[in-house]
Design an enzyme around this catalytic site. Structure first.
Site, PDB file in Angstrom:
ATOM      1  N   CYS A   1      98.526  36.688  32.434  1.00 52.60           N
ATOM      2  CA  CYS A   1      98.722  38.120  32.644  1.00 52.60           C
ATOM      3  C   CYS A   1     100.203  38.488  32.625  1.00 52.60           C
ATOM      4  O   CYS A   1     101.082  37.647  32.504  1.00 52.60           O
ATOM      5  CB  CYS A   1      98.111  38.541  33.981  1.00 52.60           C
ATOM      6  SG  CYS A   1      98.911  37.760  35.392  1.00 52.60           S
TER       7      CYS A   1
ATOM      8  N   ALA B   1     102.379  36.844  35.160  1.00 50.82           N
ATOM      9  CA  ALA B   1     102.730  35.478  34.775  1.00 50.82           C
ATOM     10  C   ALA B   1     103.920  35.489  33.822  1.00 50.82           C
ATOM     11  O   ALA B   1     104.832  34.681  33.935  1.00 50.82           O
ATOM     12  CB  ALA B   1     101.532  34.799  34.114  1.00 50.82           C
TER      13      ALA B   1
ATOM     14  N   ARG C   1     105.455  25.588  36.526  1.00 50.27           N
ATOM     15  CA  ARG C   1     106.078  25.446  35.211  1.00 50.27           C
ATOM     16  C   ARG C   1     107.172  24.395  35.329  1.00 50.27           C
ATOM     17  O   ARG C   1     107.752  24.219  36.386  1.00 50.27           O
ATOM     18  CB  ARG C   1     106.667  26.774  34.716  1.00 50.27           C
ATOM     19  CG  ARG C   1     105.583  27.847  34.559  1.00 50.27           C
ATOM     20  CD  ARG C   1     106.095  28.995  33.725  1.00 50.27           C
ATOM     21  NE  ARG C   1     105.881  28.774  32.297  1.00 50.27           N
ATOM     22  CZ  ARG C   1     106.815  28.928  31.356  1.00 50.27           C
ATOM     23  NH1 ARG C   1     108.044  29.245  31.691  1.00 50.27           N
ATOM     24  NH2 ARG C   1     106.532  28.724  30.083  1.00 50.27           N
TER      25      ARG C   1
ATOM     26  N   HIS D   1     107.113  39.690  29.901  1.00 50.02           N
ATOM     27  CA  HIS D   1     108.456  39.322  29.437  1.00 50.02           C
ATOM     28  C   HIS D   1     109.300  40.579  29.298  1.00 50.02           C
ATOM     29  O   HIS D   1     110.437  40.648  29.743  1.00 50.02           O
ATOM     30  CB  HIS D   1     108.376  38.630  28.071  1.00 50.02           C
ATOM     31  CG  HIS D   1     107.462  37.447  28.030  1.00 50.02           C
ATOM     32  ND1 HIS D   1     106.806  37.070  26.889  1.00 50.02           N
ATOM     33  CD2 HIS D   1     107.082  36.565  28.988  1.00 50.02           C
ATOM     34  CE1 HIS D   1     106.075  36.000  27.139  1.00 50.02           C
ATOM     35  NE2 HIS D   1     106.231  35.673  28.416  1.00 50.02           N
TER      36      HIS D   1
END
Lengths: 457, 546, 457, 546
Positions: free
Chosen positions: D66, D69, D100, D199
């Site tokens: 999503c 994220a 991550r 992003h």
């Protein structure tokens, strides 16, 4: 440094053994004897041998280990141990009342040449052996072979109890070799699962992994009964696991009672277990049950999941021939590199098998039958490894060389679990894998810099 | 502790117990064992006789080990800078490899061969053609690899039988190597009746080949040797700590945390203190005869005993400063000890113990149990002699039997050059007049209560019966006995190896022991042996919910 | 230091959670759903939730974890997710063809108030749910309770499938709670052994510990069938293991179908297992089989043998309530001292239970329900421990504080074995003990001076 | 490798495969997916169109995550000295905690909050009454505990729905705290169609709240920013190593191993190099518009690509010394790389790969596979846009749909004081005339062979089918896909997190990757899937020995 005087440079030794990777025959015979139900092992020699064997087995199993001795005196050593043996038989049956006494010799009684079968015959004729009770014996001179030989010799004496009647019992003899009680239990489970009726001997499960319940029984439930041993001569075949531990007994049954046998590797790791399971399948003429196929699949799954931590890791192994052959094959099948392999038991056969198993490895392999841990340590110094697998004595090497180290073999004197969790079979393979990965990953976590420290491995 | 309280209720009559123990034996065995099982009736100045240091009965599961074990394992094992080479099949050296817990401190760069196992690993051809050549070569290989100052060779059973002359081989190699003292021990396992013979053989050779090799006089005002202390679990370290604190110098310990040179200098000390009477009293005698060093019995097991022993040493040297220092040290150490003993006594008081170990611990450790308010209801030795039970006064009338006959007794006499009585006739008399006792040991029996059972060479069967009948709160013996006793639900403490614990000697050791016994007798685990359904097994015939 | 900013001094935090000892409801619901045979878990929310839950479960099990999502867009978030849900049902049955879809909600769909039962009804009437197929759902808002709550809620929804017919099936419902697949397998083995016929739900064994065989099956053999779930209403009783994980479902069956229930602790360790086994015994009206009595005796035996290494060792624990209660009781029964205990799930009940279990301990106990690992770490800094037990996130604390550390709980992302070897029951107790002793003894070996380094432990 | 050779024999026709993939779908779904599954027919100057960056289909098991994220996990995650505070229920912050593999090097005493997880852990009453107060307090508590230079707040789904005004809260707290920059991200999970929106939201706020905060000019002759490099498995460390070796200064990395100050100084660099076009190309544009810094596309995945990118940077600065140095470095690094690639190629040559990851890796990693002689037979992105497939030339005619509409596009203009074109019109022209291309990216499609399958937002079902039908030797995607693919007997490599490996960027990274893929495709384990009895299941009806 704990082994501060061990030099990297290897010099020839013809007469001096340092830090042996073996011990003597009698302890093997004693361990095997404990796998007979209601059996008291008896050491025909001076009392020290018996004390040492009992102590070592006790430290390994954290369980009572009863065994008696002829307690040779200087006199007996000169005039022969028959009197002591006969006296022992009388005392043992009246005080401990076992089903059977399994006598093994020592360097002492062998050197003076006591003839146990003859002494036993005498005891029998003199009525020193009560009705329905037995005395069996094995010749186990300490100056021939190793603890493995002694085990094998006593197992052969167990086979010699066989009384072929001509009527087949439709059972399969399974000789597990020198494995842990939990391993014997697991082998029985697998055999049951596949639907094969079997006689497993020796069987120390239930004897050396007993409960704490407030009562002490010198002769617990477990063990192969003399009845079963007698009927091994009527079995349809014998599966002997391990050339060194089990083949002699199997071949003897073949020769003496025409019970055909196959000698397989001990079922440690994927491939050796595959061969064992497949042999059972063919013997029983059945298809493999889902549950076992599933256990196999789980092992393969875990290998595939964790392959990156195993790939091309170098390992040094020390132990006994049958175990090392299977373990080496297992490590190779994991794409690992067992580069130093030592057993204290002699035999070119061993080195040949290891060379075959490792022939496709892209690196050189040091293998020695009849070697010692001093040599292994020197090899490690000149060619370091990522993993060391062996008995508790390896901990000194592991600490000096700072090596990830998995305890496996005999004796294990400083950790628990080996009595209760099998390493044979597919589930055993999962356990071995868990242990190997455990020490390798602990090392990753220990040595990784903070920037490379990982949550997910 | 349900189990504990149950035990309180148990009544037993020693005579009945003894009868129980003997009942199952064949007549011959029963007769023999009857003499080794003693119901204590020790009076003021009359100690009953017990049969000890006699043959183990074939087929009867004994606790005993062999002469080799006593020689290589016990006495020579703890000396770190001697290469102990076992001549024989591999087993004997393997089993004696790191299996005793005598600790050693070689420092960062000292020699230490304790972690190694050396053997000639005799094969059948050696048995047939003799092993002397192989032995000689093994000595050479060991020397070439390590260049030790000394190599000791130990004979195992077959060596004696095939007639390898190990003494000649070692003599030759000693000459050949020049700077390495090589000697051998004829400690074949079949000799004697127990480890005890091995102690003797070992000590004789140490006395013959090492003691007196180094006359250099070590610094120190009050110099003693500590005989019969093997540094199990670090006992020796604790004793050294205390002695140093008192300003007493220990020239040599036989043989815990010892070195070759300590033995070599032993004759330069001024007093021999004997811990384990059994394993070494004869060495003390020899040191006195040859070098004029008197000996006294000491005991550092138990805080009180430790204090007593320190005072006894100080009294010997008759130095006010030393005596004052000793008193200071005792005053400094005791409070911590008493604090712990006071605390644990609330949980251990009134509990009972049994002890069957060694040649002196079955006696020494009663001190510690007493300090915890625990009573020793039965005890005995594994390999002791009558004098360890009844006291040294019986030594003259001990008869030499077939088994002891061949255990060498060294004849020593005063050393022409080095004999030097440490005390004058007069001084000795004065001390004795003041109640001071040299070379004196009254043994185990007088220290035990009437009606307790004293049993020599207890075996597996009797141990089990004793525990069943007398239900002690704790049982002390060795690893072979540990788990059969614990299966009966009685905690078992190893007093050979201390399991994984120690030190138990001295003041700090006493504290460790109190805590360890407290842990054992009060562990929750003994309450888990019965599952709940065994406690109340009633069953509803059908599913309970229906 | 990895957690270099964590101060020893504890300051009050009312609004800020740091390093949580919990996560949100939906993942628990997803894990529970995987314990239904042929079930596709479905996350009714935006796609990120589903992706995160699948990733976490996959890293823990190293197995495929399939689940679908309603993939909310901004529009759906405003106008409601019914359209997405209906579309999902259609797509799922046509593409993946599961037996059942188990839908759980998220903070998103809960906040906008989607009514799943109503949507499901609509789907049913509109024929979007094929004959013989099912859609069940649970309300699992992320802002209420924790992953444990979500698990419990989905398990309750499973119980709601029950269709009491009045005819008893003579089976016992067993609700194992959030344990590993291997644990569920082991519980089934014990129950079988004792001779109780049971319906275990959920049952992830065979689903999340599968084999590698060259074929991929989205819906493996394992899992409780819908058929079984329906018949839970006809069972003679329910054993719910764990107040937090399993009690609601059990009580609901009692209330709705008059199936009586007992709520027990999870069978970790000696005493909790004793209670579980005894309950089964009384239910079945049988005597305990030798094999189980023997496993118990082995556990007691190992405790007695190794007691000196456990006695009065301090431990810090973090995990979920049901597991921690049993583990705390186990450690106390070993004469160990669990001194810091944190769970992320709130509830005074938890703190009360822990206080009861630890009341005889001679030292103070820090216990917090609704706490976090930041607090645990601070406690450890002010009162160091000999052992840390918790999930993989503990490795950062263990490394910073140099603590012996046993991985136990959820998630375990960096070691293998937990999927294959149970920690429930007596055998599980042996395994826990082996692991605890392993790290404690490794520490002894690592830290002992050379003069104190031991061969025999 | 039995399995491998089998695969060689497999024939497949892309059209058939595509048909297979669509067969099972309901019509609506099939129509939609048909546009996202492209059989490559790219010609010289004509790239076929693919449908991308569109909604995931409800109920179809996608690989996508999503917006949260993408924003918190990917972009802001790697910045070590910002306290990333998640405002919402606990889960979102828990799942993004250390999962991550972006590595960070805070040095011995630098600030590092990467190992921490911060959340307001919203409860139902917060949902009902609003969470602004709790958020403000949480910011205060974080500040009091750590005194960070910056605190970033992230919104999760409910926050937007209940209308918490996080931007006002953070603005207030920033003023209150004074020396701590506090700002928020409206990255609710339901926004957009994939991580990509996250992003964008992250980068916008970084540009708005941090970039330009520090005008201090850093030393260095050739200063660049590295945009879209997240230091997974240490990629960034390797790139830094190479840049340093070449004498190129990296002012800031967006955002691998980054710090607050790096962002703040980004505008002082003279060139922006873009690694991951998808996640950050718009930041490059904004930096050019506002500060006059040109940007070029680079790729450090693959040894050749790395060399090419270095040369491109050098060419930009047009400095002989730099160019010479770059050539030296390449000459120095390549032999080791070629030695390994040559070796592994003997085992990997001719094998096939599939790749479905991210917004650029599915493209970049084909370089590495090519260098190993492996062919990529199918690839696609998880969250890319059409320009990442077809090239930037399509950007003008990308239509804004309902989902992208609400993802903010920042309008920037030249900064009055700080705008400074790094190259004059003339210089730029000259470079371009020499074939130099600025802000240029042709996308994935042109680099792939005809007949290969390019698939956007591949889902679980299609993945399984693809593997079954086309039997690749290796499949690359993420953790969720790993084990279902491996169950089919095909090794699976994670190209998001690299499993436990890396770095794979630069020269050393290439070597790591070659070895890793060699290990995977040649692992013995894939030969164990069938048990011997499955290979030859014949059975003797009775016991074989009879």
């Amino acid at each position: 440094m704990l082994l501060r005087h061990t030099p990297e440079k290897i010099t020839e030794r013809k007469a001096l053994t340092i830090n042996p990777a073996k011990t003597c025959q009698p302890i093997g015979a004693m361990y095997a004897s404990l796998g007979i139900h209601g059996c008291l092992p008896h050491s025909h020699g001076s009392q020290g041998c018996c004390a040492y064997h009992r102590s070592t087995l006790t430290r390994h199993y954290k369980e009572p280990v009863s065994a008696s001795t002829s307690s040779f005196t200087e006199g007996a050593s000169v005039f022969g141990g028959q009197a002591n043996m006969l006296q022992s038989i009388t005392n043992i049956f009246s005080v401990y009342d076992p089903e059977v006494i399994a006598v093994h010799t020592t360097c002492l009684s062998e050197t003076i040449g006591d003839d146990l079968p003859q002494i036993t015959k005498k005891a029998r004729t003199e009525g020193k052996i009560p009705e329905g009770k037995d005395v069996i014996s094995a010749s186990t001179p300490s100056y021939v072979g190793t603890h493995v030989t002694g085990f094998s010799n006593m197992v052969k004496s167990m086979a010699m109890v066989a009384e072929p009647t001509g009527r087949k019992n439709h059972k399969v003899n399974i000789i597990p070799g020198w494995v842990e009680p939990a391993d014997m239990e697991e082998i029985k489970r697998l055999v049951r699962q596949i639907g094969v009726e079997s006689i497993l001997f020796p069987d120390t499960s239930g004897v050396l992994n007993g409960p704490l319940s407030g009562e002490y029984r010198m002769f617990p439930e477990g063990g192969t009964t003399m009845e079963e041993l007698r009927s091994t001569g009527n079995s349809i075949g014998t599966l002997a696991l391990g050339e060194w531990c089990s083949a002699d007994a199997a071949r003897w049954l073949d020769k003496s009672s025409h019970v055909p046998c196959s000698v397989l590797d001990m079922p440690f790791g994927l491939k050796a277990t595959d061969r064992f399971i497949d042999a059972l399948r063919i013997i029983a003429g059945v298809t493999i049950p889902e549950e076992i196929a599933n256990e196999r699949g789980q092992l393969v799954d875990m290998i595939s999941d964790m392959h990156q931590y195993l790939y091309h890791k170098k390992a040094a192994l020390v132990g006994d021939p049958d175990q090392l052959i299977a373990m080496t094959e297992f490590l190779v099948s994991l794409d690992m590199h067992p580069v130093h392999i030592v057993t204290g038991t002699s035999g070119k056969k061993f080195e040949k098998r290891i060379r075959e198993i490792t022939k496709d490895m892209p690196c050189e392999v040091n293998v020695k039958a009849g070697g010692d841990m001093f040599l292994l340590h020197q090899w490690i110094k000149s060619e370091p490894v990522d993993l060391l697998i062996g008995n508790t004595y390896c901990k000194y090497i592991a600490r000096d060389e700072d090596l990830p180290y998995v305890r496996w073999g005999f004796p294990i004197l400083d950790r628990q679990g080996h009595q209760y969790f099998p390493t044979v079979g597919y589930k055993g393979g999962l356990r071995l894998l868990e242990k190997i990965l455990g020490v390798l990953m602990d090392r990753v976590d220990r040595d990784s810099t903070e920037q490379k420290f990982e949550l997910v491995l | 502790m349900a189990t504990a309280t149950n035990k309180k209720l148990v009544q037993w009559d020693p005579a009945e117990v003894k009868e129980e123990l003997l009942k199952k034996y064949p007549p011959k065995v029963a007769r023999k064992r009857a003499k080794q099982i003693l119901i204590n009736e020790a009076l003021e100045n009359e100690t009953p006789e017990i049969s000890a240091n006699i043959r183990t009965i074939p087929g009867i599961i004994s606790m005993r080990g062999c002469t080799y074990a006593g020689c290589k394992g016990v006495i020579m094992g703890p000396t770190r800078d001697i290469v102990n080479l076992v001549h024989g099949p591999i087993g004997c050296s393997f089993y004696a490899w790191l299996t005793r817990r005598n600790q050693t401190d070689p420092g960062p760069d000292g020699e230490n061969y304790m972690t190694y196992c050396f053997s000639t690993d005799m094969q059948d051809q050696d048995i047939i053609f003799g092993g002397e050549k192989k032995l000689a070569r093994a000595i050479q290989e060991a020397y070439d690899l390590f260049h030790p100052k000394s190599i000791a060779v130990f004979a195992t059973c077959p060596v004696g039988l095939i007639g390898d002359d190990i003494h000649t081989v070692t003599k030759k190699m000693k000459e050949k190597l020049g700077n390495c003292n090589v000697y051998a021990f004829s400690c074949e396992g079949y000799k004697g009746v127990s480890q005890s013979a091995g102690h003797h053989i070992a000590n004789n050779q140490v006395f013959r080949h090492i003691v007196g090799e180094n006359d250099e006089v070590k610094p120190g005002k009050f110099k003693i040797n500590l005989l019969g202390e093997y540094n199990i679990g670090g006992d020796g370290f604790e004793i050294d700590r205390i002695l140093q604190k008192c300003g007493i110098t220990c020239i040599s310990t036989f043989s815990g945390n010892s070195t070759y040179d300590q033995f070599a200098s032993a004759h330069t000390a001024d007093l021999n203190t004997v811990m384990c009477h059994r394993s070494i009293n004869y060495v003390a005698d020899m040191l006195e005869t040859k070098y004029g060093i008197p000996w006294i019995k000491v005991n550092f097991i138990g805080a009180e005993a430790t204090a007593k022993s320190l005072r006894k040493i100080a009294e010997y040297f008759g130095d006010k400063q030393l005596s004052r220092k000793v008193e200071e040290v005792i005053a400094e150490e005791m409070p911590a000890v008493e604090a712990v003993s006071k605390d644990v006594r609330t949980r251990t008081g009134g509990k009972t113990a049994m002890m069957f170990v060694g040649g002196s611990r079955a006696h020494h450790y009663q001190e510690l149990f007493n300090e915890m308010g625990m009573k020793t209801i039965s005890a005995g030795y594994e390999f002791a002699h009558r004098d360890d039970y009844e006291g040294r006064h019986v030594i003259p009338n001990l008869k030499v039997d077939a088994d002891s006959r061949n255990i060498e007794e060294i004849e020593v006499e005063a050393d022409e050059t080095r004999y030097k009585p440490r005390k004058s006739e007069k001084q000795t008399k004065a001390l004795e007049k003041a109640g001071y006792t040299f070379k004196d040991y009254d043994g185990l029996i007088p220290d035990m209560e009437n009606g307790t059972l004293i049993i020599d060479d207890l075996n597996q069967y009797e141990a089990e019966k004793l525990v069943e009948l007398m239900k002690p709160d704790i049982f002390c013996a060795g690893i072979k006995e540990k788990f059969s006793v614990q299966k009966l639900g009685v905690p078992m403490k190893q007093l050979h190896s201390y399991d994984s614990g120690g030190p138990y000697a001295g003041f700090k050791g006493a504290i460790n022991f109190y805590k360890e016994i407290d842990r054992l007798v009060n562990s929750k685990v003994w309450g888990y042996m019965k599952a709940p359904w065994e406690e109340n097994p009633q069953l509803s015939a059908t599913y309970c919910w229906e």
